[in-house]
Design a protein around this motif. Structure first.
Motif, PDB file in Angstrom:
ATOM      1  N   GLU A   2       0.553  -1.380   0.087  1.00 47.72           N
ATOM      2  CA  GLU A   2       0.165   0.235   0.024  1.00 47.72           C
ATOM      3  C   GLU A   2       1.285   1.603  -0.327  1.00 47.72           C
ATOM      4  O   GLU A   2       1.915   1.105   1.114  1.00 47.72           O
ATOM      5  N   ASN A   3      -0.018   2.350  -0.446  1.00 49.43           N
ATOM      6  CA  ASN A   3       1.007   3.412  -0.754  1.00 49.43           C
ATOM      7  C   ASN A   3       2.376   3.258  -1.027  1.00 49.43           C
ATOM      8  O   ASN A   3       3.158   4.712  -0.896  1.00 49.43           O
ATOM      9  N   CYS A   7       4.114   0.314  -6.728  1.00 45.09           N
ATOM     10  CA  CYS A   7       3.589  -0.508  -7.294  1.00 45.09           C
ATOM     11  C   CYS A   7       2.338  -0.269  -7.640  1.00 45.09           C
ATOM     12  O   CYS A   7       1.171  -0.780  -8.292  1.00 45.09           O
ATOM     13  N   LYS A   8       1.688   0.919  -7.411  1.00 43.88           N
ATOM     14  CA  LYS A   8       0.309   1.322  -7.644  1.00 43.88           C
ATOM     15  C   LYS A   8       0.775   1.732  -9.615  1.00 43.88           C
ATOM     16  O   LYS A   8      -0.127   1.692  -9.740  1.00 43.88           O
ATOM     17  N   ILE A   9       1.881   2.320  -9.755  1.00 47.20           N
ATOM     18  CA  ILE A   9       1.947   2.390 -11.766  1.00 47.20           C
ATOM     19  C   ILE A   9       2.358   1.188 -11.859  1.00 47.20           C
ATOM     20  O   ILE A   9       1.487   0.892 -12.910  1.00 47.20           O
ATOM     21  N   ALA A  11       0.825  -1.970 -10.651  1.00 48.46           N
ATOM     22  CA  ALA A  11      -0.487  -2.399 -10.718  1.00 48.46           C
ATOM     23  C   ALA A  11      -1.719  -1.885 -12.532  1.00 48.46           C
ATOM     24  O   ALA A  11      -2.617  -2.404 -12.084  1.00 48.46           O
ATOM     25  N   GLY A  12      -1.206  -0.129 -12.273  1.00 44.17           N
ATOM     26  CA  GLY A  12      -2.153   0.733 -13.413  1.00 44.17           C
ATOM     27  C   GLY A  12      -2.754   1.005 -13.100  1.00 44.17           C
ATOM     28  O   GLY A  12      -3.519   1.636 -13.664  1.00 44.17           O
ATOM     29  N   GLU A  13      -2.558   1.997 -11.933  1.00 43.75           N
ATOM     30  CA  GLU A  13      -3.669   2.341 -10.601  1.00 43.75           C
ATOM     31  C   GLU A  13      -3.512   3.454 -10.990  1.00 43.75           C
ATOM     32  O   GLU A  13      -4.187   5.082 -10.662  1.00 43.75           O
ATOM     33  N   ILE A  14      -1.770   4.021 -11.592  1.00 41.27           N
ATOM     34  CA  ILE A  14      -1.431   5.608 -11.639  1.00 41.27           C
ATOM     35  C   ILE A  14      -1.018   4.988 -13.330  1.00 41.27           C
ATOM     36  O   ILE A  14       0.359   4.120 -13.644  1.00 41.27           O
ATOM     37  N   PRO A  15      -1.201   6.095 -14.126  1.00 43.23           N
ATOM     38  CA  PRO A  15      -1.214   5.752 -15.667  1.00 43.23           C
ATOM     39  C   PRO A  15       0.548   6.143 -16.620  1.00 43.23           C
ATOM     40  O   PRO A  15       1.001   7.493 -15.375  1.00 43.23           O
ATOM     41  N   LYS A  44       7.726  -6.130 -10.600  1.00 44.10           N
ATOM     42  CA  LYS A  44       6.778  -6.130 -10.498  1.00 44.10           C
ATOM     43  C   LYS A  44       6.665  -6.499  -9.301  1.00 44.10           C
ATOM     44  O   LYS A  44       5.860  -5.866  -8.108  1.00 44.10           O
TER      45      LYS A  44
END
Ligand code: 5GP
Ligand code: ZN
Length: 111
Positions: A2-3, A7-9, A11-15, A44
């Motif tokens: 989390e945070n 990881c967000k990139i 996962a595709g959560e941040i384009p 990843k």
């Protein structure tokens, strides 16, 4: 994790456009390039430091280093480049998700 921005990139959560992707890593452009060409090779799997490497993580890092040279021409790095892994506070690591900087596209200065 989390945070974690990387990881967000992943996962595709941040384009973030991917110049390369496989099952273990992605390559994106650094948002604040420190050279004419500046890429980030991001595993990843989340871990921050080389000291946290177990056998499975070592395989992922090995895969990154085996793959990067195959991307040289695609990324415009055929005339040479610099590979950097910042570690911890003194190393200037700002994102605690291990990543490999690839800098090139011009003759880099000494450091
Ligand atoms: P570090 O300082 O941890 O070795 O490197 C982190 C790098 O990630 C920095 O060069 C910074 O510019 C880059 N960066 C931070 N946030 C983002 C983002 O959201 N997108 C991209 N493409 N790069 C990022
Ligand atoms: Zn992460």
């Amino acid at each position: 994790m989390e945070n974690c921005i990387f990881c967000k990139i992943v996962a595709g959560e941040i384009p973030s456009p991917r110049l390369y992707e496989d099952d273990k890593m992605i390559v994106i452009r650094d948002i604040e390039p420190k050279a004419k060409l500046h890429y980030l090779c991001i595993p990843k799997t989340h871990f921050a430091l080389l000291t946290e490497m177990d056998e499975a993580r070592a395989e992922i890092v090995k895969h990154c280093f085996q793959t990067i040279p195959t991307l040289q021409e695609t990324l415009g790095l055929q005339d040479g480049y610099r590979v950097i892994i910042n570690q911890g506070e003194n190393g200037g690591q700002t994102v605690p998700h291990l990543h490999i900087h690839l800098l090139g596209g011009e003759k880099l200065g000494d450091f």
